[in-house]
Motif scaffolding. Structure first.
Motif, PDB file in Angstrom:
ATOM      1  N   GLY A 172       0.831  -1.209   0.000  1.00  0.00           N
ATOM      2  CA  GLY A 172       0.000   0.000   0.000  1.00  0.00           C
ATOM      3  C   GLY A 172       0.856   1.247   0.000  1.00  0.00           C
ATOM      4  N   THR A 173       0.192   2.387   0.188  1.00  0.00           N
ATOM      5  CA  THR A 173       0.934   3.653   0.247  1.00  0.00           C
ATOM      6  C   THR A 173       0.541   4.402   1.512  1.00  0.00           C
ATOM      7  OG1 THR A 173      -0.826   4.724  -0.995  1.00  0.00           O
ATOM      8  CG2 THR A 173       1.088   3.981  -2.266  1.00  0.00           C
ATOM      9  N   VAL A 174       1.490   5.164   2.043  1.00  0.00           N
ATOM     10  CA  VAL A 174       1.239   5.917   3.274  1.00  0.00           C
ATOM     11  C   VAL A 174       0.265   7.055   2.974  1.00  0.00           C
ATOM     12  CG1 VAL A 174       2.282   7.402   5.026  1.00  0.00           C
ATOM     13  CG2 VAL A 174       3.497   5.363   4.213  1.00  0.00           C
ATOM     14  N   GLU A 175      -0.766   7.146   3.812  1.00  0.00           N
ATOM     15  CA  GLU A 175      -1.795   8.148   3.594  1.00  0.00           C
ATOM     16  C   GLU A 175      -1.614   9.323   4.559  1.00  0.00           C
ATOM     17  OE1 GLU A 175      -6.176   6.941   2.247  1.00  0.00           O
ATOM     18  OE2 GLU A 175      -5.831   6.755   4.395  1.00  0.00           O
ATOM     19  N   GLN A 176      -1.253   8.992   5.804  1.00  0.00           N
ATOM     20  CA  GLN A 176      -1.146  10.014   6.842  1.00  0.00           C
ATOM     21  C   GLN A 176      -0.163   9.546   7.897  1.00  0.00           C
ATOM     22  OE1 GLN A 176      -4.218  12.126   9.495  1.00  0.00           O
ATOM     23  NE2 GLN A 176      -5.488  11.244   7.904  1.00  0.00           N
ATOM     24  N   ILE A 177       0.612  10.466   8.445  1.00  0.00           N
ATOM     25  CA  ILE A 177       1.487  10.126   9.576  1.00  0.00           C
ATOM     26  C   ILE A 177       1.187  11.132  10.672  1.00  0.00           C
ATOM     27  CG2 ILE A 177       3.867   9.881  10.399  1.00  0.00           C
ATOM     28  CD1 ILE A 177       4.709   9.417   7.512  1.00  0.00           C
ATOM     29  N   ARG A 178       0.990  10.621  11.876  1.00  0.00           N
ATOM     30  CA  ARG A 178       0.710  11.537  12.971  1.00  0.00           C
ATOM     31  C   ARG A 178       1.602  11.192  14.149  1.00  0.00           C
ATOM     32  NH1 ARG A 178      -3.190  11.075  17.065  1.00  0.00           N
ATOM     33  NH2 ARG A 178      -3.411  13.044  18.183  1.00  0.00           N
ATOM     34  N   SER A 179       2.306  12.194  14.644  1.00  0.00           N
ATOM     35  CA  SER A 179       3.114  11.940  15.831  1.00  0.00           C
ATOM     36  C   SER A 179       3.060  13.156  16.735  1.00  0.00           C
ATOM     37  CB  SER A 179       4.560  11.646  15.440  1.00  0.00           C
ATOM     38  OG  SER A 179       5.085  12.744  14.729  1.00  0.00           O
ATOM     39  N   ARG A 218      -2.933   3.053   2.950  1.00  0.00           N
ATOM     40  CA  ARG A 218      -4.052   2.652   2.111  1.00  0.00           C
ATOM     41  C   ARG A 218      -3.649   1.410   1.320  1.00  0.00           C
ATOM     42  NH1 ARG A 218      -8.296   5.361  -0.599  1.00  0.00           N
ATOM     43  NH2 ARG A 218      -7.505   7.420   0.007  1.00  0.00           N
ATOM     44  N   THR A 219      -4.364   0.310   1.546  1.00  0.00           N
ATOM     45  CA  THR A 219      -4.086  -0.920   0.806  1.00  0.00           C
ATOM     46  C   THR A 219      -5.341  -1.284   0.024  1.00  0.00           C
ATOM     47  OG1 THR A 219      -4.953  -2.544   2.346  1.00  0.00           O
ATOM     48  CG2 THR A 219      -2.759  -1.660   2.830  1.00  0.00           C
ATOM     49  N   GLN A 220      -5.192  -2.307  -0.835  1.00  0.00           N
ATOM     50  CA  GLN A 220      -6.349  -2.728  -1.629  1.00  0.00           C
ATOM     51  C   GLN A 220      -7.450  -3.294  -0.734  1.00  0.00           C
ATOM     52  OE1 GLN A 220      -5.290  -5.410  -4.831  1.00  0.00           O
ATOM     53  NE2 GLN A 220      -7.452  -5.839  -5.240  1.00  0.00           N
ATOM     54  N   THR A 244       4.580   7.382   0.273  1.00  0.00           N
ATOM     55  CA  THR A 244       5.615   6.344   0.209  1.00  0.00           C
ATOM     56  C   THR A 244       4.955   4.973   0.055  1.00  0.00           C
ATOM     57  OG1 THR A 244       6.924   7.673   1.714  1.00  0.00           O
ATOM     58  CG2 THR A 244       7.614   5.384   1.392  1.00  0.00           C
ATOM     59  N   GLU A 245       5.521   4.137  -0.806  1.00  0.00           N
ATOM     60  CA  GLU A 245       4.993   2.778  -0.929  1.00  0.00           C
ATOM     61  C   GLU A 245       5.624   1.898   0.134  1.00  0.00           C
ATOM     62  OE1 GLU A 245       5.248   1.256  -4.854  1.00  0.00           O
ATOM     63  OE2 GLU A 245       3.836   2.755  -5.627  1.00  0.00           O
ATOM     64  N   CYS A 246       4.814   1.080   0.783  1.00  0.00           N
ATOM     65  CA  CYS A 246       5.358   0.160   1.783  1.00  0.00           C
ATOM     66  C   CYS A 246       4.423  -1.013   1.963  1.00  0.00           C
ATOM     67  CB  CYS A 246       5.598   0.881   3.113  1.00  0.00           C
ATOM     68  SG  CYS A 246       4.079   1.402   3.904  1.00  0.00           S
ATOM     69  N   HIS A 247       4.802  -1.959   2.813  1.00  0.00           N
ATOM     70  CA  HIS A 247       3.970  -3.138   3.058  1.00  0.00           C
ATOM     71  C   HIS A 247       3.568  -3.176   4.524  1.00  0.00           C
ATOM     72  CE1 HIS A 247       6.173  -4.086  -0.599  1.00  0.00           C
ATOM     73  NE2 HIS A 247       5.175  -4.916  -0.902  1.00  0.00           N
ATOM     74  N   ALA A 248       2.295  -3.448   4.757  1.00  0.00           N
ATOM     75  CA  ALA A 248       1.824  -3.632   6.123  1.00  0.00           C
ATOM     76  C   ALA A 248       1.808  -5.129   6.399  1.00  0.00           C
ATOM     77  CB  ALA A 248       0.424  -3.052   6.285  1.00  0.00           C
ATOM     78  N   VAL A 249       2.469  -5.524   7.480  1.00  0.00           N
ATOM     79  CA  VAL A 249       2.595  -6.942   7.812  1.00  0.00           C
ATOM     80  C   VAL A 249       1.745  -7.238   9.051  1.00  0.00           C
ATOM     81  CG1 VAL A 249       4.204  -8.779   8.421  1.00  0.00           C
ATOM     82  CG2 VAL A 249       4.938  -6.914   6.899  1.00  0.00           C
TER      83      VAL A 249
END
Lengths: 230, 360
Positions: free
Chosen positions: B300-307, B318-320, B342-347
């Motif tokens: 998926g791709t990162v939609e939002q980062i909050r810290s 956001r993933t399929q 950023t593209e990344c994988h959620a495990v």
């Protein structure tokens, strides 16, 4: 123990009649007063509380005198009632009124305690299910205060059976009219040779009191089982 | 039929000031204790009278302080399920169940008694007294009593909060059935993210007496900026359909074309499921990981980062299959060079999905 003489019988039946009427007529008022004192906030609540408890604290003779002033032949309420055909002074109805007034605080206290023990959240639940205030009282509050109601009733009845000071002041001590068991015992003790008759009435009094106590215990147990929800 | 609420009411030092509407289905009022949820439900029920407010159900106005309209609770016809059941102790279970029926108007559309008793599984309890019931049984009877009063909406104030996990698991499916089988609005108060994930059609997030967010469970729970209970309790909701039960005890789900595996459930093939994925159980990886034991890897791709000030960061991806939330450290976010887009994988480990977080 010999059989009761006619005068003694009269005192016993009169006492039962006076106490029954006193209890039955004051019960609805006691429930209303107890409910008001336990649940409602209104101006004059402290005053009502005081008035209800007054007969418990005042000397009974004073209560009787006040009753005579208000309900007697020259009292304003007494005259009004007389014109309606209801005579209270020196009549058994007056004895019933005196007994009711004296027993009232005891009834109210017992019933009020049981109303305060009812969880108001149950009454809220009943309201959300569609029950109006009156229905909530009949279907939820009343069944839940049944033990207190029974205790209050029996306490009031016992007090009525034993009432002496206010009764003798208000309605005197007329055999067959206003002579209840305590007045009769008092009268018998005033004449020489009356001790045996007095002793018989004393025994009857003790039996009736014990009976009322046992009855109230078992009735309260039965009601508590019903309400306990097992 | 829609429940519309608008109210202002001082609540301690706080001003409760909320407006929302609840369509048919379950609308969950979600927030930590003290956020005003119970006061809102009590105002809808008429047990609390807000100083200013307008509350309506369909075309019936329950309160309008502007016009001086206020219906007392017994005329609102709302079934209220309290946290503490509040069954009448002097009545049998059956008498409790039918208590509200005599007050319902003639010809009102109450659920048939037999159906409610069957749905809640309380047939064997009918002759008992509430004092002889377990906590879970009491709550089922309370739900049945509310339903049989022919209500026009159901209110539930943390109905599971007083129960242990096993009892919660026993009751939750009944609310799910209720949501799917009864066509009236249900306003449900909770501070449990699991209950929101499983029940909510609509979520209304309350914070300090205000509505901070309203939307579907999937939308609201996957938003890293809305964490009424703190980031530790965050977790997004994925929707999937059971496609197979495998011999090794795993259950295979289809979530928008993505295959997910979770520990076996009792739900038959074809059931639509909601599963809540706790943010702390999600690992992020830039490259597709190889030789990893975790079974669910969602690109998926990162939609939002909050810290904030602390060491943690909450990242939505956001993933399929849907949006997933991950709770990672700020240090990892920097090391992976994660930015919006950023593209990344959620495990996601299969066993990390708790059974109470999965529901039909």
């Amino acid at each position: 123990m010999a059989m009761l003489g006619p005068e003694e019988w009269q005192a016993v039946t009169l006492s039962l009649k006076v106490s029954t009427w006193a209890t039955l007529l004051s019960l609805p008022l006691a429930v209303l007063a107890a409910h008001a004192l336990a649940r409602w906030r209104f101006p004059g609540r402290t005053l009502l509380n005081g008035v209800v408890h007054l007969p418990l604290i005042m000397p009974p003779v004073v209560t009787g005198y006040v009753l005579l002033m208000v309900f007697g032949p020259s009292g304003s309420v007494g005259r009004a009632l007389q014109s309606l055909g209801l005579t209270l002074a020196f009549n058994w109805t007056g004895a019933a009124l005196a007994a009711a007034v004296m027993g009232f605080p005891l009834m109210v206290r017992a019933i009020r305690l049981s109303i305060e023990a009812v969880d108001p959240r149950l009454e809220q639940a009943a309201a959300t299910l569609g029950a109006s205030r009156a229905w909530i009282f009949v279907t939820v509050t009343l069944p839940l205060i049944l033990p207190g109601l029974i205790a209050g009733t029996i306490l009031g009845f016992a007090k009525a059976m034993g009432e002496f000071g206010a009764t003798i002041t208000f309605v005197s001590n007329i055999p067959g009219q206003t002579q209840t068991i305590p007045s009769a015992i008092y009268a018998f003790l005033q004449v020489p040779g009356g001790e045996t008759a007095a002793a018989r009435l004393v025994t009857i009094s003790i039996i009736l009191a014990l009976g009322a106590l046992l009855l109230s215990e078992s009735a309260a147990r039965w009601a508590a089982r019903r309400v306990g929800g097992q | 039929m829609k429940l519309a609420v608008e109210m202002h009411q001082p609540m301690g030092a706080l001003m409760l000031d909320v407006a929302f509407s609840a369509p048919p289905g379950v609308t969950v009022l979600f927030g930590r204790s003290g956020s005003g949820k119970t006061t809102v439900v009590n105002a809808v029920a008429g047990l609390v009278k807000p100083v200013r407010g307008r509350i309506s159900l369909g075309d019936q106005v329950l309160q309008d302080s502007g016009q001086g309209i206020w219906l007392p609770p017994h005329r609102r016809r709302l079934g209220y399920v309290f946290q503490d059941a509040r069954l009448f102790p002097h009545l049998s279970v059956h008498q409790n169940l039918v208590y509200g029926r005599r007050f319902a108007p003639r010809g009102s559309a109450a659920e048939p008694e037999a159906r409610v008793i069957e749905m809640l599984g309380i047939g064997p309890l009918l002759q008992r007294r509430p004092g002889a019931l377990s906590g879970g049984e009491r709550q089922r009877v309370a739900l049945g009593r509310a339903l049989l009063s022919a209500p026009r909406a159901i209110l539930a104030d943390e109905p599971l909060a007083a129960l242990d996990e096993a009892r919660k698991a026993e009751i939750l499916p009944y609310f799910e059935r209720l949501r799917d089988e009864v066509a009236i609005p249900i306003l449900y108060v909770t501070h449990s993210a699991a209950e929101v994930a499983r029940l909510a059609t609509t979520v209304v997030v309350l914070q300090d007496g205000r509505v901070v967010r309203q939307g579907t469970a999937a939308e609201v729970l996957s938003d890293p900026s809305v964490t009424p209970l703190g980031a530790r309790a965050a977790g997004a909701v994925l929707l999937g359909t059971v496609v197979a039960h495998h011999e090794d005890g795993l259950c295979e789900l289809d979530a928008h074309g993505v295959r997910l595996f979770l520990p076996g459930t009792v739900h038959p093939v074809g059931t639509a499921l909601r599963l809540r994925v706790a943010a702390q159980e999600v690992i992020l990886s830039r490259a597709r990981p190889e030789g990893l034991s975790a079974l669910n890897i969602l690109p998926g791709t990162v939609e939002q980062i909050r810290s904030g000030e602390g060491p943690g960061a909450l990242v939505s991806i956001r993933t399929q299959a849907g949006t997933v939330l991950a709770r990672i450290t700020r240090r990892s976010a920097a090391a992976l060079d994660l930015n919006v887009g950023t593209e990344c994988h959620a495990v996601i480990k299969s066993v990390a999905i708790a059974p109470e977080d999965v529901g039909g």
